[in-house]
Design a protein around this motif. Structure first.
Motif, PDB file in Angstrom:
ATOM      1  N   ARG A 155       0.848  -1.186   0.000  1.00 27.42           N
ATOM      2  CA  ARG A 155       0.000   0.000   0.000  1.00 27.42           C
ATOM      3  C   ARG A 155       0.888   1.242   0.000  1.00 27.42           C
ATOM      4  N   ILE A 156       0.490   2.249  -0.750  1.00 27.62           N
ATOM      5  CA  ILE A 156       1.316   3.438  -0.940  1.00 27.62           C
ATOM      6  C   ILE A 156       1.685   4.093   0.385  1.00 27.62           C
ATOM      7  N   GLU A 157       0.711   4.150   1.300  1.00 27.44           N
ATOM      8  CA  GLU A 157       0.952   4.825   2.578  1.00 27.44           C
ATOM      9  C   GLU A 157       1.841   4.016   3.517  1.00 27.44           C
ATOM     10  N   CYS A 158       2.077   2.741   3.176  1.00 28.23           N
ATOM     11  CA  CYS A 158       2.913   1.889   4.029  1.00 28.23           C
ATOM     12  C   CYS A 158       4.360   1.787   3.532  1.00 28.23           C
ATOM     13  N   VAL A 159       4.587   2.220   2.304  1.00 24.52           N
ATOM     14  CA  VAL A 159       5.939   2.166   1.742  1.00 24.52           C
ATOM     15  C   VAL A 159       6.792   3.254   2.402  1.00 24.52           C
ATOM     16  N   GLU A 160       8.041   2.888   2.736  1.00 27.37           N
ATOM     17  CA  GLU A 160       8.970   3.890   3.256  1.00 27.37           C
ATOM     18  C   GLU A 160       9.121   5.011   2.232  1.00 27.37           C
ATOM     19  N   PRO A 161       9.325   6.261   2.671  1.00 31.35           N
ATOM     20  CA  PRO A 161       9.453   7.368   1.709  1.00 31.35           C
ATOM     21  C   PRO A 161      10.455   7.047   0.602  1.00 31.35           C
ATOM     22  N   LEU A 162      10.029   7.226  -0.653  1.00 27.33           N
ATOM     23  CA  LEU A 162      10.816   6.788  -1.803  1.00 27.33           C
ATOM     24  C   LEU A 162      11.722   7.874  -2.378  1.00 27.33           C
ATOM     25  N   LYS A 163      11.555   9.112  -1.934  1.00 24.79           N
ATOM     26  CA  LYS A 163      12.401  10.228  -2.388  1.00 24.79           C
ATOM     27  C   LYS A 163      12.463  10.278  -3.914  1.00 24.79           C
ATOM     28  N   ALA A 164      11.304  10.291  -4.522  1.00 26.17           N
ATOM     29  CA  ALA A 164      11.205  10.241  -5.982  1.00 26.17           C
ATOM     30  C   ALA A 164      11.541  11.581  -6.622  1.00 26.17           C
ATOM     31  N   ASP A 165      12.262  11.515  -7.737  1.00 25.88           N
ATOM     32  CA  ASP A 165      12.480  12.707  -8.555  1.00 25.88           C
ATOM     33  C   ASP A 165      11.215  13.036  -9.347  1.00 25.88           C
ATOM     34  N   ILE A 166      10.523  11.982  -9.765  1.00 22.65           N
ATOM     35  CA  ILE A 166       9.261  12.126 -10.494  1.00 22.65           C
ATOM     36  C   ILE A 166       8.256  11.140  -9.909  1.00 22.65           C
ATOM     37  N   ILE A 167       7.022  11.602  -9.714  1.00 22.62           N
ATOM     38  CA  ILE A 167       5.912  10.718  -9.368  1.00 22.62           C
ATOM     39  C   ILE A 167       4.860  10.850 -10.453  1.00 22.62           C
ATOM     40  N   SER A 168       4.289   9.724 -10.855  1.00 23.30           N
ATOM     41  CA  SER A 168       3.166   9.742 -11.795  1.00 23.30           C
ATOM     42  C   SER A 168       2.008   8.956 -11.202  1.00 23.30           C
ATOM     43  N   ALA A 169       0.806   9.309 -11.640  1.00 21.48           N
ATOM     44  CA  ALA A 169      -0.403   8.570 -11.247  1.00 21.48           C
ATOM     45  C   ALA A 169      -1.484   8.868 -12.262  1.00 21.48           C
ATOM     46  N   ARG A 170      -2.317   7.856 -12.500  1.00 19.11           N
ATOM     47  CA  ARG A 170      -3.419   7.996 -13.457  1.00 19.11           C
ATOM     48  C   ARG A 170      -4.610   7.202 -12.932  1.00 19.11           C
ATOM     49  N   ALA A 171      -5.748   7.874 -12.824  1.00 22.93           N
ATOM     50  CA  ALA A 171      -6.994   7.219 -12.401  1.00 22.93           C
ATOM     51  C   ALA A 171      -6.843   6.512 -11.061  1.00 22.93           C
ATOM     52  N   LEU A 172      -6.076   7.105 -10.160  1.00 21.33           N
ATOM     53  CA  LEU A 172      -5.853   6.502  -8.850  1.00 21.33           C
ATOM     54  C   LEU A 172      -6.779   7.084  -7.793  1.00 21.33           C
ATOM     55  N   ALA A 173      -6.838   8.407  -7.708  1.00 26.55           N
ATOM     56  CA  ALA A 173      -7.649   9.078  -6.681  1.00 26.55           C
ATOM     57  C   ALA A 173      -7.770  10.546  -7.047  1.00 26.55           C
TER      58      ALA A 173
END
Length: 198
Positions: A114-132
């Motif tokens: 689950r996204i909220e359970c993953v340790e912080p990923l320190k992403a340079d880019i985040i993408s999402a489509r039709a998620l929320a």
């Protein structure tokens, strides 16, 4: 959007796998299968054009059937960008891993949590489509974006209302890029996320 011959070949493999697996598990709505290439894959390829060539670590949230995470990963095979696809549904995660194996995609891994359970990923880019909706996505962006990271979110015709709702509780910089595949839709580019509206 034009792509290289290599990317086109990878997308053909991906589409064939998606169509086969979609008969067993619901990766994409059956109604969407008729416009898979012209609408959905092309929609996702817009992110490849918008995001920097050398993005570093790209995190795709709620990857589902691989739209947009896998599609963008195919287009950035030789850029040095590494992709983390976050998908909590075990069946969908299995599909994503199968595509990665069969296409020999070296720049992508799957996190089945689950996204909220993953340790912080320190992403340079985040993408999402039709998620929320955007207000619900903001905590994920705050958790997983690096300090100078940016999110590229594919949003439908109601993106302005989502933006207003998110601004009630969150402070962030944003730019709306018009969608080339859906009238009135947009790709929201978001950065500098912090809790608490101005």
């Amino acid at each position: 959007m034009s792509v290289s011959r290599e990317t086109k070949d990878l997308l053909i493999q991906y589409e064939a796998l998606l169509r086969r697996w979609n008969l067993k598990i619901n990766l994409v709505s059956p109604n969407d299968m008729t416009t898979l290439t012209s609408r959905h894959i092309q929609d996702c390829l817009q992110l490849a054009d918008l995001a920097p060539v050398a993005a570093g670590h790209w995190v795709d949230l709620g990857s589902g059937g691989g739209l947009p995470g896998l599609v963008v990963a195919f287009s950035k095979v030789h850029t040095g960008t590494r992709f983390t696809l976050v998908e909590s549904d075990q069946r969908k995660a299995t599909f994503l891993r199968q595509v990665i194996r069969e296409t020999n995609l070296k720049n992508a891994v799957v996190l089945s949590q689950r996204i909220e359970c993953v340790e912080p990923l320190k992403a340079d880019i985040i993408s999402a489509r039709a998620l929320a909706g955007l207000p619900d996505l903001m905590p994920y962006l705050a958790r997983h974006l690096s300090q100078n990271g940016r999110a590229f979110l594919l949003k439908g015709k109601k993106w302005r209302a989502e933006l207003r709702d998110a601004q009630e509780q969150w402070d962030f910089l944003w730019t709306a890029h018009p969608s080339k595949t859906q009238e009135e839709a947009a790709i929201l580019e978001i950065s500098k996320v912090s809790y608490g509206a101005k």
